[in-house]
Each structure stands twice: as structure tokens, then as C-alpha cells.
Write an enzyme that holds these catalytic residues in place. Structure first.
Site, PDB file in Angstrom:
ATOM      1  N   CYS A  21      46.082  32.145   7.298  1.00 13.72           N
ATOM      2  CA  CYS A  21      45.515  32.844   8.451  1.00 13.72           C
ATOM      3  C   CYS A  21      45.301  34.330   8.196  1.00 13.72           C
ATOM      4  CB  CYS A  21      46.393  32.613   9.672  1.00 13.72           C
ATOM      5  SG  CYS A  21      46.681  30.848   9.931  1.00 13.72           S
TER       6      CYS A  21
ATOM      7  N   HIS B  45      47.548  39.772  15.913  1.00  7.75           N
ATOM      8  CA  HIS B  45      47.436  38.431  15.321  1.00  7.75           C
ATOM      9  C   HIS B  45      47.897  37.380  16.325  1.00  7.75           C
ATOM     10  CE1 HIS B  45      47.454  35.216  12.408  1.00  7.75           C
ATOM     11  NE2 HIS B  45      48.715  34.936  12.718  1.00  7.75           N
TER      12      HIS B  45
ATOM     13  N   GLU C  63      55.752  39.779  15.875  1.00  8.03           N
ATOM     14  CA  GLU C  63      54.727  40.826  15.912  1.00  8.03           C
ATOM     15  C   GLU C  63      55.085  41.897  16.950  1.00  8.03           C
ATOM     16  OE1 GLU C  63      50.681  39.466  16.372  1.00  8.03           O
ATOM     17  OE2 GLU C  63      49.874  41.459  15.890  1.00  8.03           O
TER      18      GLU C  63
ATOM     19  N   LYS D  18      42.880  35.577  20.771  1.00  9.69           N
ATOM     20  CA  LYS D  18      43.116  34.133  20.578  1.00  9.69           C
ATOM     21  C   LYS D  18      43.400  33.439  21.913  1.00  9.69           C
ATOM     22  CE  LYS D  18      44.849  34.371  15.800  1.00  9.69           C
ATOM     23  NZ  LYS D  18      44.940  35.832  15.537  1.00  9.69           N
TER      24      LYS D  18
ATOM     25  N   HIS E  10      43.083  29.740  17.873  1.00  9.59           N
ATOM     26  CA  HIS E  10      43.398  30.344  16.580  1.00  9.59           C
ATOM     27  C   HIS E  10      42.468  29.769  15.499  1.00  9.59           C
ATOM     28  CE1 HIS E  10      45.267  31.967  13.167  1.00  9.59           C
ATOM     29  NE2 HIS E  10      46.399  31.281  13.131  1.00  9.59           N
TER      30      HIS E  10
ATOM     31  N   PHE F  10      50.609  32.000   6.330  1.00  4.72           N
ATOM     32  CA  PHE F  10      51.706  31.279   5.685  1.00  4.72           C
ATOM     33  C   PHE F  10      52.177  32.038   4.442  1.00  4.72           C
ATOM     34  CE2 PHE F  10      50.243  26.915   7.395  1.00  4.72           C
ATOM     35  CZ  PHE F  10      51.100  27.039   8.482  1.00  4.72           C
TER      36      PHE F  10
END
Lengths: 123, 423
Positions: free
Chosen positions: B175, B313, B324, B345, B350, B409
Site C-alpha cells: 500500500c 494513510h 498513525e 479512504k 482503500h 506491508f
């Protein structure tokens, strides 16, 4: 020969997006075994996969039209066509034999032999 | 000689909130959601009920002959036969980009025009491809099987189709991929190696691309499309998947001005880091993301207090959003800076590998058009967000300086700093 219910299933699984004439000829061949319908399917599938759309339908072209030189049929187009024909008619085509096919007439005749042979052996 | 300034000089969108720039901008301003209920596997009762859908596209058929897409795009058949569904989306986004950026064929194929792409490949096409080989005992291998399925499918196909001769690469940091592609594209231009780079991200949106994330319980099980994606909210329970494509042109400012291209924003700097913590989960303390933000700010020579808006994010997962939030406290709140923060998002879902491209393009629109997207679906902020400035509605004032965060990831964190274009 493939039966009508199988043909219907293959239309839904494999012929989505193909021209209606290819689909109807395929179903008609499954119904009657008329080889002129087989020709329409084979040329229709080839025409669908050709990178450059021919000026006139392949059915209307001379049988001596050359696959590579006149139609721009590359090896990828031929493989796509072969896989689709194999799927539709339950046949297995030999790679070496295919490379020797040069014209529309030869392609038609080759497929007729295979499909007829398959039908005879299945019977 | 100083490094050239890098600008965003073209955009293209195929997203759940719009397939063109105007629709996307309206959706962002009015906080219109692109999330809908779906039935991934008819006849089953999967626990995941919603996804960010693409309108006007139908790629449910196994192969491209059965796909449909919005009017106005014509693609050669020999191109489509090597494409996954997200290849089609990316083609449409890139066509928009080329028109928007006023790129000529000569500019597109110049030696100093590159292309960086982000894609995770196509699980659906890969499944079909491998099954076909297995079922035929190796006798039937679709000739375009490899190039239509693996993670480089976008850069293989698009670079060849458009005749790109500059640097071409694919990014696979999950991502964070597209944001990383933008960062490295910026460097290529600042180092004088490329004059411009097309950056394109894409993802399929189907059962095979989205539902596997349920294996790690990362997806929201909330069946309400209006409420399922709720970044930073106390009731969040996972992300909502989406697919599509976004395309941006990064270019030397002088070159873009010389061509008369539209300039949306300047990409001033970027930074990256890794958590060094876990393959899938974010470091709960947000240390890695804080480092990436600090590096981006340092690269741009910008102080935290100068940032007006952060496009987070935040995907709506319990662990990721909290991580975050803590990182944002570390870099901003603790020093007395309170930029507006939202995660778009909440509207789109996402977009995985392409999310960074999509959201950076959103930031570019916000910078040019003068608005700040609000934090949709945020009713009850998680206590960890206490002190963060999370405006619920879109602000009519535009930011001057924006930070875009992405994490992926393996703990990859990538942050970009964009500035309103001032000549």
C-alpha cells in the site's frame, strides 16, 4: 459432437463479448453438425483476435488469403484462436501442424478434419 | 546549479468516486462516497459486504472480450489481450492524463520521459492462468498469461504501448507502492535523469483481489456502505477495499511551463522509513511513520507548522489508524502544530497499491482548486486522536502545504510534501 446444453454453457463461459454471428453459428453447429457453421465460427474467432481488423469479414475473403502475410496473424493471435477452438469443440490441435497452415482454406480444412475426426471417434 | 523544481502537470482517474477529474473533485468537496454493497460470490454469505465500486466498467467476464468500459476510449485488441482488469483501468486513466497534460507523441516517447507503475498484479487472472495450465496438464499455456498477471503487468504493458523510452520500473511495496513510485520519480527529475515521469497505479477490484485480506481480519464487516469505512472513528472495524487507477505526470517545472501544461502543485520533497516491526501490523507507537514524515519535511525544508493539510494513510483498521494518530502526535501536536487531517479512504475505500497515486492526485486537486477534504464518517473519534484537527466537513479554504502519508506491508512508510504552485 458437443451437445446443445454443453454448447450453451460454453457460450456463457467462453464467448462473452464475441460477435453474435459467432455465437449463433456455434449453437447451430452443435444442433445440426453442419460444417459451414463450423467454418463461420473458426473464421469469426480468428477475426476477433486479429490485432488489425480486416477490411472485409474473413468469410468474404478468398480462401487463398494468407494468414501471416495478408492478415498479420502473429503467433499470439494463432494461439488465442487455437485455445478458443479447442475449448469450444473439445479437440486438441497439434502445434507443429498448425505452423504449417498458410491460408484461410487450409485453416478451415484442418479444423473440419479435426472436428469431424473427433466426432467420429466419439461416436 | 540547483535541482529543478518538480510539479504535477497532469492527472487521470478511474476511481470509486469518479472516472474523470471534475466528478472526483465534486465528490471530494461534497464528501460523496463511492462505496456500495456487492455480492462477491453469489449464493454465499460472505462476511464482507461492501467495496468501493467502479461505475461504468464491467470486468466480471473471465477475459477481455467480455469486458465493457465507458464510451470514449478505443484500445487495440492486441493490447487488451495482455491486460488484467486494472490494466484496462490504468489505460483509461493514462489516456486522461495524456490529454490533460497536453503531452504530444514526441514528448511521450522522448528519451527523458519515464514511467513508474504500482500494481500488485492480478490474482484473478493468475488463478485462471495457472488453472488452465494445470487442467490441461501443461498442454495449454495462454501466451499472454505471464504479462497479464504478475506484479509488473502495468509497466510492461503501458510502457510498451505508449513507446516509453526513459526509465521504466514497477513498485511492489504494497500500500506504499504508488507513493514510493512518486518519490523516486521526483528524485529522477531532480537528479536530471528524466525530464518527466508518468506515475500510474492500479488495482483490480474483485473477489480475488479484495477478499483475501479477510484472512487477516483486515476488512470491515460492517454491511452499511455509508458507514463501513470510518478512519479514526472509535467504531472502525477494518478497511473497505477498492480498485481502479490513478495517473499523475511529474515534470520539471520549466518544461511543464514551456509546454503550457496545467500545473496542479509542486512536489517539494519526500521521505521514507520502515517500522522494523511486523510483516502486516503497524508499529503501535507509529515510530516508523513519524520518521518518514520527519524525513519528508526535512527534504522539503518545511517545518511541521507550515503543513496545512495531511491526507492520512488511515485505512479504518483499529491498529493502523491508532498507530498513525500517534505518529501525527509525535511530529505535529507535540510541537504545537495542528494541520487539518482527513483520510479520503472514508469515501473511496482503500486502493491498496494505487491508493498513494489516487490520494496524491486528490491532494493536487485540493491544492489547485482551493478546498480541504473533510473527514467523512467520523462520528466518534478514537480517544487516541484527542488533539488532532479532524474537520468533519470539507473546508472551503485550500491548503498551501500538504503532507501525504502511505504505509504498506512490511512496515514501509512513505510521505510526500506538496505545495500550492507559486511561480
Amino acid at each position: 459432437m458437443i451437445n446443445a446444453p454443453v454448447a450453451q454453457k460454453r457460450v456463457q463461459e467462453s464467448l462473452v463479448g464475441f460477435p453474435p454471428r459467432v455465437t449463433s453459428s456455434y449453437l447451430a453447429f452443435a444442433e445440426s453438425g453442419d460444417l459451414t457453421n463450423l467454418d463461420v465460427v473458426v473464421l469469426g474467432v480468428l477475426q476477433f483476435y486479429l490485432a488489425k481488423k480486416p477490411a472485409v469479414p474473413l468469410e468474404e475473403m478468398a480462401g487463398t488469403t494468407r494468414l501471416v502475410e495478408d492478415l498479420g496473424c502473429d503467433s499470439l493471435t494463432m494461439m488465442d484462436t487455437v485455445f478458443m477452438v479447442e475449448t469450444l469443440f473439445d479437440i486438441k490441435l497439434d502445434d507443429t501442424e498448425l505452423t504449417q497452415l498458410g491460408t484461410l482454406d487450409e485453416l478451415r480444412a484442418h479444423l473440419r478434419r479435426h472436428v469431424q475426426g473427433h466426432t467420429a471417434s466419439a461416436a | 546549479m540547483s535541482a529543478p523544481r518538480v510539479v504535477v502537470s497532469g492527472l487521470g482517474f478511474v476511481t470509486s468516486i469518479g472516472n474523470d477529474q471534475r466528478t472526483v473533485a465534486t465528490s471530494l468537496r461534497e464528501l460523496r462516497s463511492g462505496i456500495e454493497r456487492v455480492d462477491f460470490l453469489p449464493g454465499t454469505d460472505l462476511p464482507v459486504k461492501v467495496v468501493g465500486t467502479l461505475k461504468g466498467f464491467d470486468t466480471a467476464a473471465a477475459q477481455w472480450p467480455g469486458w465493457t468500459w465507458p464510451e470514449g476510449y478505443t484500445f487495440p485488441r492486441d493490447l487488451l489481450r495482455g491486460m488484467a482488469p486494472h490494466g484496462l483501468y490504468a489505460l483509461c486513466a493514462t489516456e486522461q492524463l495524456i490529454a490533460d497534460a497536453k503531452l504530444t507523441a514526441n514528448e511521450l516517447t522522448a528519451d527523458d520521459t519515464g514511467m513508474f507503475c504500482a500494481s500488485a498484479g492480478s490474482p484473478r487472472m493468475l488463478r485462471q492462468f495457472v488453472n488452465q495450465i494445470h487442467d490441461s496438464c501443461g498442454a495449454r499455456i495462454p501466451p499472454m498469461g505471464v504479462v497479464s498477471t504478475i506484479a509488473g503487468t502495468l509497466n510492461f504493458n503501458l510502457a510498451a504501448h505508449y513507446g516509453v523510452r526513459g526509465a521504466v520500473a514497477g513498485f511492489v511495496s504494497a500500500c506504499a507502492s504508488a507513493t514510493q513510485a512518486l518519490g523516486y520519480a521526483c528524485d529522477e527529475i531532480k537528479l536530471g535523469r528524466q525530464r518527466r515521469v508518468l506515475v500510474i497505479g492500479g488495482e483490480d477490484v474483485n473477489f480475488e483481489s479484495i477478499f483475501p485480506f479477510h484472512g487477516m481480519r483486515a476488512l470491515s464487516r460492517n454491511p452499511d456502505p455509508a458507514r463501513a469505512s470510518r478512519p479514526f472513528d472509535r467504531a472502525r472495524d477494518g478497511f473497505v477495499g477498492t480498485g481502479g487507477s490513478a495517473a499523475l505526470l511529474l515534470e520539471e517545472a520549466e518544461a511543464a511551463q514551456g509546454r503550457g501544461a496545467p500545473i496542479y502543485a509542486e512536489l517539494v520533497g519526500w521521505g521514507q522509513s520502515a517500522d522494523g516491526y511486523n510483516v502486516a501490523n503497524s508499529d503501535p507507537d507509529g515510530r516508523g511513520l513519524a520518521v518518514a514524515m520527519q524525513r519528508a519535511l526535512a527534504s522539503a525544508h518545511v517545518a511541521p507548522a507550515e503543513i496545512d493539510y495531511i491526507n492520512a494513510h488511515a485505512t479504518s483498521t483499529p491498529v493502523g489508524d491508532a498507530s498513525e494518530a500517534r505518529a501525527l502526535h509525535t511530529v505535529f501536536t507535540s510541537g504545537g502544530a495542528h494541520p487539518a487531517i482527513s483520510s479520503t479512504k472514508a469515501l473511496t475505500g482503500h486502493g491498496l497499491s494505487f491508493s498513494g497515486a489516487m490520494e496524491t492526485a486528490f491532494c493536487a486537486l485540493a491544492l489547485r482548486d482551493g478546498f480541504t477534504p473533510g473527514a467523512a464518517n467520523l462520528d466518534d473519534p478514537d480517544p487516541v486522536c484527542e488533539g488532532l484537527n479532524l474537520p468533519r466537513a470539507t473546508l472551503p479554504t485550500g491548503p498551501r502545504m500538504v503532507l501525504k502519508n502511505s504505509s504498506g506491508f512490511g512496515g514501509s512508510n512513505v510521505c510526500l510534501v506538496l505545495r500550492r504552485w507559486e511561480n
